[in-house]
Each structure stands twice: as C-alpha cells, then as structure tokens.
Design a protein around this motif. Structure first.
Motif, PDB file in Angstrom:
ATOM      1  N   LEU A 134      -9.335   4.737  -2.536  1.00 28.45           N
ATOM      2  CA  LEU A 134      -9.729   6.048  -1.764  1.00 28.45           C
ATOM      3  C   LEU A 134     -11.222   6.270  -2.136  1.00 28.45           C
ATOM      4  O   LEU A 134     -11.967   6.682  -0.981  1.00 28.45           O
ATOM      5  CB  LEU A 134      -9.034   7.332  -2.469  1.00 28.45           C
ATOM      6  N   THR A 135     -11.732   6.084  -3.131  1.00 25.03           N
ATOM      7  CA  THR A 135     -13.277   6.173  -3.506  1.00 25.03           C
ATOM      8  C   THR A 135     -14.017   5.065  -2.542  1.00 25.03           C
ATOM      9  O   THR A 135     -15.051   5.463  -1.955  1.00 25.03           O
ATOM     10  CB  THR A 135     -13.484   6.037  -4.756  1.00 25.03           C
ATOM     11  N   ARG A 136     -13.663   3.862  -2.692  1.00 24.00           N
ATOM     12  CA  ARG A 136     -14.270   2.938  -1.578  1.00 24.00           C
ATOM     13  C   ARG A 136     -14.395   3.312  -0.084  1.00 24.00           C
ATOM     14  O   ARG A 136     -15.367   3.239   0.397  1.00 24.00           O
ATOM     15  CB  ARG A 136     -13.592   1.594  -1.952  1.00 24.00           C
ATOM     16  N   ASP A 137     -13.125   3.811   0.291  1.00 26.14           N
ATOM     17  CA  ASP A 137     -13.060   4.448   1.574  1.00 26.14           C
ATOM     18  C   ASP A 137     -14.293   5.500   1.931  1.00 26.14           C
ATOM     19  O   ASP A 137     -14.913   5.494   2.872  1.00 26.14           O
ATOM     20  CB  ASP A 137     -11.801   4.922   1.860  1.00 26.14           C
ATOM     21  N   TRP A 138     -14.333   6.435   0.995  1.00 24.34           N
ATOM     22  CA  TRP A 138     -15.302   7.689   1.137  1.00 24.34           C
ATOM     23  C   TRP A 138     -16.631   7.089   0.988  1.00 24.34           C
ATOM     24  O   TRP A 138     -17.554   7.620   1.429  1.00 24.34           O
ATOM     25  CB  TRP A 138     -14.843   8.614  -0.024  1.00 24.34           C
ATOM     26  N   ALA A 148       1.713   6.644  -6.879  1.00 27.50           N
ATOM     27  CA  ALA A 148       0.611   7.524  -6.944  1.00 27.50           C
ATOM     28  C   ALA A 148       0.875   8.803  -7.136  1.00 27.50           C
ATOM     29  O   ALA A 148       0.574   9.636  -7.888  1.00 27.50           O
ATOM     30  CB  ALA A 148      -0.547   7.075  -6.385  1.00 27.50           C
ATOM     31  N   GLU A 149       1.503   9.158  -5.886  1.00 28.00           N
ATOM     32  CA  GLU A 149       2.143  10.624  -5.584  1.00 28.00           C
ATOM     33  C   GLU A 149       3.033  11.290  -6.790  1.00 28.00           C
ATOM     34  O   GLU A 149       2.800  12.469  -7.303  1.00 28.00           O
ATOM     35  CB  GLU A 149       2.832  10.597  -4.248  1.00 28.00           C
ATOM     36  N   GLN A 150       3.927  10.288  -7.266  1.00 25.63           N
ATOM     37  CA  GLN A 150       4.882  10.662  -8.532  1.00 25.63           C
ATOM     38  C   GLN A 150       3.946  11.025  -9.791  1.00 25.63           C
ATOM     39  O   GLN A 150       4.344  12.047 -10.501  1.00 25.63           O
ATOM     40  CB  GLN A 150       5.634   9.538  -8.702  1.00 25.63           C
ATOM     41  N   VAL A 151       2.787  10.093 -10.004  1.00 24.65           N
ATOM     42  CA  VAL A 151       2.051  10.248 -11.135  1.00 24.65           C
ATOM     43  C   VAL A 151       1.001  11.802 -10.964  1.00 24.65           C
ATOM     44  O   VAL A 151       1.184  12.456 -12.012  1.00 24.65           O
ATOM     45  CB  VAL A 151       1.240   9.024 -11.217  1.00 24.65           C
ATOM     46  N   THR A 197       0.758  -1.310  -0.243  1.00 22.54           N
ATOM     47  CA  THR A 197      -0.089   0.102   0.033  1.00 22.54           C
ATOM     48  C   THR A 197       0.808   1.203  -0.029  1.00 22.54           C
ATOM     49  O   THR A 197       0.599   2.163  -0.875  1.00 22.54           O
ATOM     50  CB  THR A 197      -0.906  -0.131   1.042  1.00 22.54           C
ATOM     51  N   ASP A 198       2.016   1.303   0.953  1.00 21.48           N
ATOM     52  CA  ASP A 198       2.792   2.591   0.578  1.00 21.48           C
ATOM     53  C   ASP A 198       3.363   2.644  -0.772  1.00 21.48           C
ATOM     54  O   ASP A 198       3.650   3.679  -1.209  1.00 21.48           O
ATOM     55  CB  ASP A 198       4.036   2.093   1.690  1.00 21.48           C
ATOM     56  N   GLN A 249      -2.099   2.896 -13.618  1.00 20.12           N
ATOM     57  CA  GLN A 249      -2.849   1.770 -13.322  1.00 20.12           C
ATOM     58  C   GLN A 249      -2.601   1.736 -11.804  1.00 20.12           C
ATOM     59  O   GLN A 249      -3.848   1.613 -11.143  1.00 20.12           O
ATOM     60  CB  GLN A 249      -2.441   0.568 -14.064  1.00 20.12           C
ATOM     61  N   LEU A 250      -1.278   1.963 -11.221  1.00 17.72           N
ATOM     62  CA  LEU A 250      -1.169   1.865  -9.763  1.00 17.72           C
ATOM     63  C   LEU A 250      -1.872   3.377  -9.076  1.00 17.72           C
ATOM     64  O   LEU A 250      -2.681   3.263  -8.263  1.00 17.72           O
ATOM     65  CB  LEU A 250       0.350   1.925  -9.434  1.00 17.72           C
ATOM     66  N   ALA A 251      -1.728   4.440  -9.855  1.00 23.74           N
ATOM     67  CA  ALA A 251      -2.465   5.688  -9.241  1.00 23.74           C
ATOM     68  C   ALA A 251      -4.149   5.327  -9.405  1.00 23.74           C
ATOM     69  O   ALA A 251      -4.804   5.871  -8.696  1.00 23.74           O
ATOM     70  CB  ALA A 251      -2.061   6.677 -10.299  1.00 23.74           C
ATOM     71  N   GLN A 252      -4.507   4.750 -10.612  1.00 26.44           N
ATOM     72  CA  GLN A 252      -5.950   4.416 -10.384  1.00 26.44           C
ATOM     73  C   GLN A 252      -6.414   3.540  -9.632  1.00 26.44           C
ATOM     74  O   GLN A 252      -7.326   3.776  -8.798  1.00 26.44           O
ATOM     75  CB  GLN A 252      -6.262   3.819 -11.922  1.00 26.44           C
ATOM     76  N   GLN A 253      -5.631   2.538  -9.144  1.00 23.50           N
ATOM     77  CA  GLN A 253      -5.837   1.671  -8.015  1.00 23.50           C
ATOM     78  C   GLN A 253      -5.967   2.404  -6.711  1.00 23.50           C
ATOM     79  O   GLN A 253      -6.870   2.339  -5.746  1.00 23.50           O
ATOM     80  CB  GLN A 253      -4.751   0.680  -7.802  1.00 23.50           C
TER      81      GLN A 253
END
Length: 111
Positions: free
Chosen positions: A94-98, A11-14, A4-5, A85-89
C-alpha cells in the motif's frame, strides 16, 4: 484464492484483532513473557480470565496466537508471527502504491 487476496484477508483479520487495546496488551505480555496460560495473562493484565479467553479466541482466529496443550489440561498460548508479517507486506505494498502516486502528482505539479 489469489495470493494478493489471501494477504489482504489475513491483513484484515490482523487489523481487526489489533484494533482492541486489550488484545494488543495480551500480545505485548506474550511477547515479553513467552507462552502463557489464560490465568497467567489475567494475573498480569487488568482483565478477567473470561475476557482473556475471549480475546485469545479472536487472536487465535486471526492466527496471531497458537494454543499448545500441556499437562493437566493446561493450554499455553504463544505468538505466531506469520499473520503479522503478511499484514506488514500488505501495508508495504500500500505504501509503495501511494508513494508512486504521490511522486507522480509531485512531478505533474512541478512540471
């Protein structure tokens, strides 16, 4: 580094790479035309070749493009979909959590 990290770091780099509209333009041209040299990209975009090279370096650091060395020292850059694809994951998680939290709030307010 836990998975997850790692996903969050990629994702941050993307997201940093995609924050600049010129880099998004470079990616759009690569998506439309396939692998291209910095000179090819500069011919298609209102950006100097030197600026294109800097944007390509940042995109490469984010893993969004790869450099393919060809004949006469020409380097062609192509898209690399894995980081996107990792950024989309990451965004999907995040969407599921919200969604879960908003559903819980809705249930609480209705109940």
């Amino acid at each position: 580094m836990p998975a997850t990290d790692r996903v969050e770091a990629v994702a941050e780099q993307v997201f940093v790479a995609l924050a600049d509209p010129r880099r998004r333009g470079v990616l759009a041209v690569l998506a439309a035309n396939g692998p291209s040299t910095a000179t090819d990209l500069a011919d298609r975009l209102p950006i100097t070749r030197q600026a294109i090279a800097k944007h390509l370096a940042l995109l490469a650091d984010a893993g969004l493009v790869t450099a393919e060395h060809g004949e006469r020292r020409r380097v062609r850059y192509g898209l690399q979909p894995a980081p996107m694809q990792l950024a989309q994951q990451f965004l999907a998680a995040l969407t599921r959590d919200w969604d879960h939290r908003l559903d819980a709030l809705k249930n609480h307010l209705e109940g």
